[in-house]
Structures are given as C-alpha cells and as structure tokens.
Design a protein around this motif. Structure first.
Motif, mmCIF file in Angstrom:
data_model
loop_
_atom_site.group_PDB
_atom_site.id
_atom_site.type_symbol
_atom_site.label_atom_id
_atom_site.label_comp_id
_atom_site.label_asym_id
_atom_site.label_seq_id
_atom_site.Cartn_x
_atom_site.Cartn_y
_atom_site.Cartn_z
ATOM 1 N N ALA A 27 96.478 51.000 68.290
ATOM 2 C CA ALA A 27 97.191 52.240 67.965
ATOM 3 C C ALA A 27 97.783 52.159 66.553
ATOM 4 O O ALA A 27 97.727 53.132 65.793
ATOM 5 N N CYS A 28 98.345 50.995 66.211
ATOM 6 C CA CYS A 28 98.874 50.809 64.854
ATOM 7 C C CYS A 28 97.750 50.907 63.831
ATOM 8 O O CYS A 28 97.898 51.553 62.778
ATOM 9 N N ALA A 29 96.618 50.256 64.117
ATOM 10 C CA ALA A 29 95.489 50.267 63.180
ATOM 11 C C ALA A 29 94.949 51.677 62.993
ATOM 12 O O ALA A 29 94.597 52.076 61.872
ATOM 13 N N LYS A 30 94.879 52.446 64.076
ATOM 14 C CA LYS A 30 94.384 53.821 63.973
ATOM 15 C C LYS A 30 95.330 54.675 63.138
ATOM 16 O O LYS A 30 94.883 55.473 62.291
ATOM 17 N N THR A 31 96.620 54.509 63.366
ATOM 18 C CA THR A 31 97.604 55.275 62.597
ATOM 19 C C THR A 31 97.512 54.934 61.109
ATOM 20 O O THR A 31 97.569 55.818 60.245
ATOM 21 N N LEU A 32 97.373 53.654 60.807
ATOM 22 C CA LEU A 32 97.260 53.233 59.409
ATOM 23 C C LEU A 32 95.988 53.772 58.768
ATOM 24 O O LEU A 32 96.009 54.239 57.622
ATOM 25 N N ALA A 33 94.867 53.714 59.504
ATOM 26 C CA ALA A 33 93.602 54.204 58.954
ATOM 27 C C ALA A 33 93.676 55.698 58.668
ATOM 28 O O ALA A 33 93.205 56.169 57.626
ATOM 29 N N ARG A 34 94.289 56.444 59.587
ATOM 30 C CA ARG A 34 94.420 57.884 59.374
ATOM 31 C C ARG A 34 95.419 58.197 58.263
ATOM 32 O O ARG A 34 95.384 59.277 57.669
ATOM 33 N N GLY A 35 96.303 57.233 57.979
ATOM 34 C CA GLY A 35 97.279 57.418 56.909
ATOM 35 C C GLY A 35 96.785 56.972 55.551
ATOM 36 O O GLY A 35 97.548 56.997 54.576
ATOM 37 N N GLY A 36 95.535 56.523 55.479
ATOM 38 C CA GLY A 36 94.950 56.167 54.193
ATOM 39 C C GLY A 36 94.991 54.699 53.842
ATOM 40 O O GLY A 36 94.560 54.316 52.748
ATOM 41 N N VAL A 37 95.500 53.847 54.737
ATOM 42 C CA VAL A 37 95.520 52.409 54.466
ATOM 43 C C VAL A 37 94.135 51.839 54.735
ATOM 44 O O VAL A 37 93.544 52.108 55.790
ATOM 45 N N ASP A 38 93.616 51.066 53.798
ATOM 46 C CA ASP A 38 92.277 50.498 53.929
ATOM 47 C C ASP A 38 92.201 49.606 55.170
ATOM 48 O O ASP A 38 93.029 48.716 55.341
ATOM 49 N N PRO A 39 91.221 49.845 56.063
ATOM 50 C CA PRO A 39 91.093 49.009 57.263
ATOM 51 C C PRO A 39 90.917 47.519 56.960
ATOM 52 O O PRO A 39 91.287 46.677 57.777
ATOM 53 N N LEU A 40 90.351 47.196 55.788
ATOM 54 C CA LEU A 40 90.216 45.787 55.423
ATOM 55 C C LEU A 40 91.577 45.140 55.187
ATOM 56 O O LEU A 40 91.781 43.964 55.506
ATOM 57 N N VAL A 41 92.516 45.903 54.641
ATOM 58 C CA VAL A 41 93.875 45.395 54.470
ATOM 59 C C VAL A 41 94.513 45.149 55.833
ATOM 60 O O VAL A 41 95.163 44.121 56.061
ATOM 61 N N THR A 42 94.321 46.090 56.737
ATOM 62 C CA THR A 42 94.863 45.924 58.090
ATOM 63 C C THR A 42 94.241 44.715 58.780
ATOM 64 O O THR A 42 94.939 43.946 59.449
#
Length: 319
Positions: free
Chosen positions: A49-64
């Motif tokens: 859920a955190c990763a999905k929120t970050l991805a939708r917020g523009g944070v690069d999934p590789l950073v996550t």
C-alpha cells in the motif's frame, strides 16, 4: 515476497530438526505461529500500500525498491556479518548468489511498478501463481518432476491467472504483464534458493539476499533520486522499510514456532488485507474476474500444498 519465501524454507529446516514438544505446548506454539504469520502478511500488504501510494505520487519505484532492501540488508547485517559469523561471505557459488539477489530485487521492482497501475488485489492474486511456476520449473531445473495430477493443478492455476488478466478482451492493462514477469522472475529466484542450499550455509545465503541489488542500485541512486515533494512521501518511504522489516521479523518468529506446511495456507490471507487496504486507501474493489481468478489460483496452490504434505507424511517413518 521472495525474501519471505527464502526465510520460510530456512526456518522449515530448523523446525523439522527439533524435538517435538508436548502436545498442548505444540498446539499453543502453532496457534502463536499462525497469528504471527497473519501479522507478517498484513505488514507485507501494508508495504504494498505504501509502495502504491508512492508510485502514484511520482516517486520512482526503483527508489522505493532500494529503500526496501537497504533496510533489509541493514537488519540482516546486525545478526549475520563477518564479525558475528566468521566466513559468512565465503560462497561456493558466488555467481549464483549474485544472480539470486538481483532476481529478488527485480521481482520487487516489477511489483512496485505494477502497483502504480493495478489494484493491490490484482497484483497479489497473480503473484500467488509463483509457487505453481516453481513446481513446473522444478522438473527440468532440479529433477523434481510433477505427477500428472500436479501438472493438471498447475495448469488450472495458470488458467486462473488468465481469468484475472483476460488477454485479448480489450480490458487488460499492460502492467499486468509486469506481474506475470514478476512471477517468472520470482520462480527462478526460488529455484536458485533451493540449488544454493546444497552449496552454501543458510547464513551465507541470507547475507547475500539483498546485497547485490542494493550494491547495483547505490551508484545509480544519484541519477534517479529526487527529493519527495511532500513530507508524507518521506513517511511512506520509512513505512516501506518499517513494514518490510517487521513483516520479515514476524515471519521468522512464525516459522520458529510452527512447521512451514502449517503456516503456508495463511499466506493467502494477504489477499484479504490487499482488498481491504485497496478499498480503504484507493477506493478499489476487485472485479468479479479478479475474485474468480484468485479463487482458482489459491485453490490450485492449496491443492499442491496438500499433496506435498501427504507425500512428506507418507515418507515419515512410523514412531
């Protein structure tokens, strides 16, 4: 998912070598183990859920992904390191250890990218096909050939994935292919985990689990890093690290208290958490196709698990 599975395999071996406790004590330990397993998958769903929120917020999934495994490497290094465990870095199959670690990193990255576009229930339902893929690949790669009944169950499970993805009907999101790729990548990761068990110690394999992916990403981080625009993004990145670490810790504790075959069915409770969090946080409700496909995949996985349990019981010598 991959790190959790490797821990389960490691702890299963430890559990089976212990002297069986008294019946009442064993029952209580199993109940506690099941509760810990349910807690672990709840944390893993929260991580998604955190990763999905970050991805939708523009944070690069590789950073996550980097944050996820940097935290895991830090946690594991507290207990498994060259000082506490001399010789832990010596591997008889270093190349396989590096490939295995990179596969795990790639599996998580594929999942985090897919979460940007798909519902949590969709991604986890497709990921449940990973054990089916492992069972299929175990024949040519490990010499562990499946019976016709098991092959039929595997085929039915893959049909469940097709029900979820529904290719060719105009409703499939291309990100679903990332989930399918994740299943294949994770399956090879699991196969390498089993192959390395014959060459390296458990401690050595755990030491290298997240190391190669983090080492690969560290030099690239300045090129992909962008300071999160909102304070909540920093909190979510912390949540990715925290939920991953806590989930891993609960998983280890669960397998220290109950055999893996007892705990394995409760892995599927992650689907319930994914549906709940997906609805509460994103307003997502799985379609009837996702529900039907998930039931088919889970049913096939439970059938294979039951067959493996019966086979182990048949091989166990009478007391």
């Amino acid at each position: 998912m991959g790190l959790q599975a490797s821990t389960a395999q490691i702890q299963e071996g430890r559990t089976e070598t212990r002297t069986a406790p008294e019946p009442d004590t064993a029952r209580r330990r199993r109940i506690v183990g099941i509760a810990l397993m349910c807690g672990a998958v709840a944390f893993f769903a929260s991580l998604d859920a955190c990763a999905k929120t970050l991805a939708r917020g523009g944070v690069d999934p590789l950073v996550t992904t980097f944050m996820r495994y940097a935290a895991s490497v830090a946690m594991i290094s507290l207990f498994i390191n060259p000082v506490a465990t001399p010789g832990v870095m010596k591997s008889r199959r270093l190349g396989l250890q590096i490939v295995r670690s990179l596969l795990l990193f790639a599996s998580t990255a594929l999942n985090f990218v897919a979460l940007r576009y798909l519902q949590m229930a969709e991604t986890i339902s497709i990921q449940f096909a990973a054990p089916l893929t492992v069972a299929l690949l175990a024949g040519p790669l490990l010499g562990e050939w499946s019976s016709r009944a098991r092959l039929a169950a595997i085929g039915v499970g893959f049909l469940g994935v097709l029900v979820i993805v529904r290719p060719g009907v105009g409703t499939m999101h291309p990100a679903a292919l990332l989930c399918v790729a994740n299943v294949v990548v994770y399956a090879f990761y699991a196969i390498l985990t089993r192959k390395l068990a014959a060459h390296d110690s458990t401690a050595t394999t755990m030491f290298y689990t997240g190391l190669a992916g983090v080492a690969l990403m560290a030099p690239l981080l300045p090129w992909i890093w962008a300071n999160p625009s909102e304070l909540s993004h920093w909190a979510l990145l912390l949540g990715v690290a925290l939920f991953g670490t806590l989930g891993h810790w609960l998983l280890v504790m669960a397998h220290a208290r109950a055999p893996a075959n007892v705990l394995a069915p409760f892995i599927y409770t992650q689907l319930l958490w994914s549906v709940t969090l997906g609805f509460l946080l994103f307003g997502d409700l799985p379609s009837r196709w996702t529900i039907v496909g998930a039931m088919i995949v889970v049913g096939s996985g439970l059938y294979l698990l039951a067959q493996d349990t019966l086979r182990r019981e048949a091989r166990r010598p009478a007391a």
